[in-house]
Design a protein around this motif. Structure first.
Motif, PDB file in Angstrom:
ATOM      1  N   SER A  78       0.737  -1.451   0.006  1.00 46.15           N
ATOM      2  CA  SER A  78      -0.087   0.096  -0.059  1.00 46.15           C
ATOM      3  C   SER A  78       0.741   1.330  -0.048  1.00 46.15           C
ATOM      4  N   PHE A  79       2.234   1.234   0.321  1.00 42.23           N
ATOM      5  CA  PHE A  79       3.072   2.226   0.377  1.00 42.23           C
ATOM      6  C   PHE A  79       4.014   2.376  -0.956  1.00 42.23           C
ATOM      7  N   MET A  80       4.175   3.518  -1.388  1.00 45.14           N
ATOM      8  CA  MET A  80       5.296   3.573  -2.538  1.00 45.14           C
ATOM      9  C   MET A  80       6.112   4.972  -2.514  1.00 45.14           C
ATOM     10  N   ARG A  81       7.226   4.863  -2.745  1.00 42.57           N
ATOM     11  CA  ARG A  81       7.815   6.133  -2.936  1.00 42.57           C
ATOM     12  C   ARG A  81       7.510   6.738  -4.442  1.00 42.57           C
ATOM     13  N   VAL A  82       7.080   8.048  -4.403  1.00 43.12           N
ATOM     14  CA  VAL A  82       6.777   8.823  -5.599  1.00 43.12           C
ATOM     15  C   VAL A  82       7.579   9.904  -5.782  1.00 43.12           C
ATOM     16  N   HIS A  83       8.551  10.086  -5.016  1.00 40.51           N
ATOM     17  CA  HIS A  83       9.463  11.432  -5.101  1.00 40.51           C
ATOM     18  C   HIS A  83      10.724  11.204  -3.983  1.00 40.51           C
ATOM     19  N   VAL A 110       5.184  14.220  -8.345  1.00 47.01           N
ATOM     20  CA  VAL A 110       5.627  12.786  -8.465  1.00 47.01           C
ATOM     21  C   VAL A 110       7.022  12.760  -9.407  1.00 47.01           C
ATOM     22  N   GLY A 111       8.063  12.375  -8.846  1.00 46.59           N
ATOM     23  CA  GLY A 111       9.287  12.500  -9.585  1.00 46.59           C
ATOM     24  C   GLY A 111       9.413  11.637 -10.734  1.00 46.59           C
ATOM     25  N   VAL A 112      10.061  12.274 -11.880  1.00 47.90           N
ATOM     26  CA  VAL A 112      10.052  11.550 -13.231  1.00 47.90           C
ATOM     27  C   VAL A 112      10.384  10.085 -13.194  1.00 47.90           C
ATOM     28  N   THR A 113      11.296   9.584 -12.140  1.00 47.71           N
ATOM     29  CA  THR A 113      11.877   8.360 -12.143  1.00 47.71           C
ATOM     30  C   THR A 113      10.871   7.370 -11.627  1.00 47.71           C
ATOM     31  N   TYR A 114       9.567   7.856 -10.777  1.00 42.11           N
ATOM     32  CA  TYR A 114       8.749   7.198 -10.196  1.00 42.11           C
ATOM     33  C   TYR A 114       7.445   7.167 -11.137  1.00 42.11           C
ATOM     34  N   GLN A 115       7.196   7.908 -12.194  1.00 42.60           N
ATOM     35  CA  GLN A 115       5.963   8.206 -12.758  1.00 42.60           C
ATOM     36  C   GLN A 115       5.522   6.829 -13.493  1.00 42.60           C
ATOM     37  N   LYS A 116       6.425   6.164 -14.240  1.00 40.11           N
ATOM     38  CA  LYS A 116       6.120   4.761 -14.726  1.00 40.11           C
ATOM     39  C   LYS A 116       5.578   3.614 -13.951  1.00 40.11           C
ATOM     40  N   LEU A 117       6.100   3.645 -12.811  1.00 41.11           N
ATOM     41  CA  LEU A 117       6.053   2.557 -11.871  1.00 41.11           C
ATOM     42  C   LEU A 117       4.589   3.055 -11.240  1.00 41.11           C
ATOM     43  N   LEU A 118       4.470   4.287 -10.729  1.00 38.48           N
ATOM     44  CA  LEU A 118       3.300   4.640 -10.032  1.00 38.48           C
ATOM     45  C   LEU A 118       2.027   4.376 -10.863  1.00 38.48           C
ATOM     46  N   MET A 119       2.114   4.684 -12.111  1.00 38.11           N
ATOM     47  CA  MET A 119       0.920   4.181 -13.145  1.00 38.11           C
ATOM     48  C   MET A 119       0.777   2.740 -13.244  1.00 38.11           C
ATOM     49  N   LYS A 120       1.926   1.988 -13.296  1.00 39.47           N
ATOM     50  CA  LYS A 120       1.603   0.554 -13.136  1.00 39.47           C
ATOM     51  C   LYS A 120       1.015  -0.068 -11.845  1.00 39.47           C
ATOM     52  N   ARG A 121       1.296   0.750 -10.729  1.00 37.53           N
ATOM     53  CA  ARG A 121       0.598   0.256  -9.600  1.00 37.53           C
ATOM     54  C   ARG A 121      -0.813   0.581  -9.402  1.00 37.53           C
ATOM     55  N   LEU A 122      -1.302   1.522  -9.840  1.00 37.82           N
ATOM     56  CA  LEU A 122      -2.708   2.294  -9.757  1.00 37.82           C
ATOM     57  C   LEU A 122      -3.574   1.322 -10.619  1.00 37.82           C
ATOM     58  N   ASN A 123      -4.536   1.246 -10.143  1.00 41.88           N
ATOM     59  CA  ASN A 123      -5.716   0.334 -10.585  1.00 41.88           C
ATOM     60  C   ASN A 123      -6.556   1.418 -11.561  1.00 41.88           C
TER      61      ASN A 123
END
Length: 125
Positions: A78-83, A110-123
């Motif tokens: 449930s937790f993720m580093r986004v920046h 949201v930091g550039v390096t975290y954007q793709k992973l965040l979108m993958k993790r979101l439903n």
């Protein structure tokens, strides 16, 4: 007579190291006291030099910790580093616009390096 199993003492210390952590609680040190926070009540964590600010529904806490240190204590599901300065509870995101999250009225970049992973993790639909 059966022989004693060798290395019995080492097994005991291993068992102590493998002790189960309490699920769903994070104990933080505030004014010489340990306070148990329900992990799901944490909406986000913000870095502040050698400290982190933990945002909960009721309060904000400032705790001596690194981002890496607290990230290791929070559940990955449930937790993720986004920046580099923010860790968020994914269940608390109310909206996202232009790489900015809204969590309980707080804007979180949201930091550039975290954007793709965040979108993958979101439903997303």
């Amino acid at each position: 007579e059966p022989d004693e199993p060798e290395g019995e003492d080492s097994e005991e210390t291993e068992a102590e190291d493998d002790a189960q952590k309490i699920e769903g609680k994070l104990f933080i040190k505030v004014d010489h006291q340990l306070i148990g926070l329900d992990v799901e009540q944490i909406s986000m964590v913000e870095a502040m030099a050698d400290y982190v600010r933990i945002y909960t529904d009721a309060k904000r806490y400032i705790v001596y910790s690194s981002m890496k240190g607290i990230a290791n204590k929070l559940p990955n599901h449930s937790f993720m580093r986004v920046h580099r300065s923010y860790i968020v509870n994914l269940n608390r995101i109310s909206s996202i616009e232009d790489n900015t999250l809204v969590i309980n009225g707080n804007l979180v970049p949201v930091g550039v390096t975290y954007q793709k992973l965040l979108m993958k993790r979101l439903n997303t639909l």
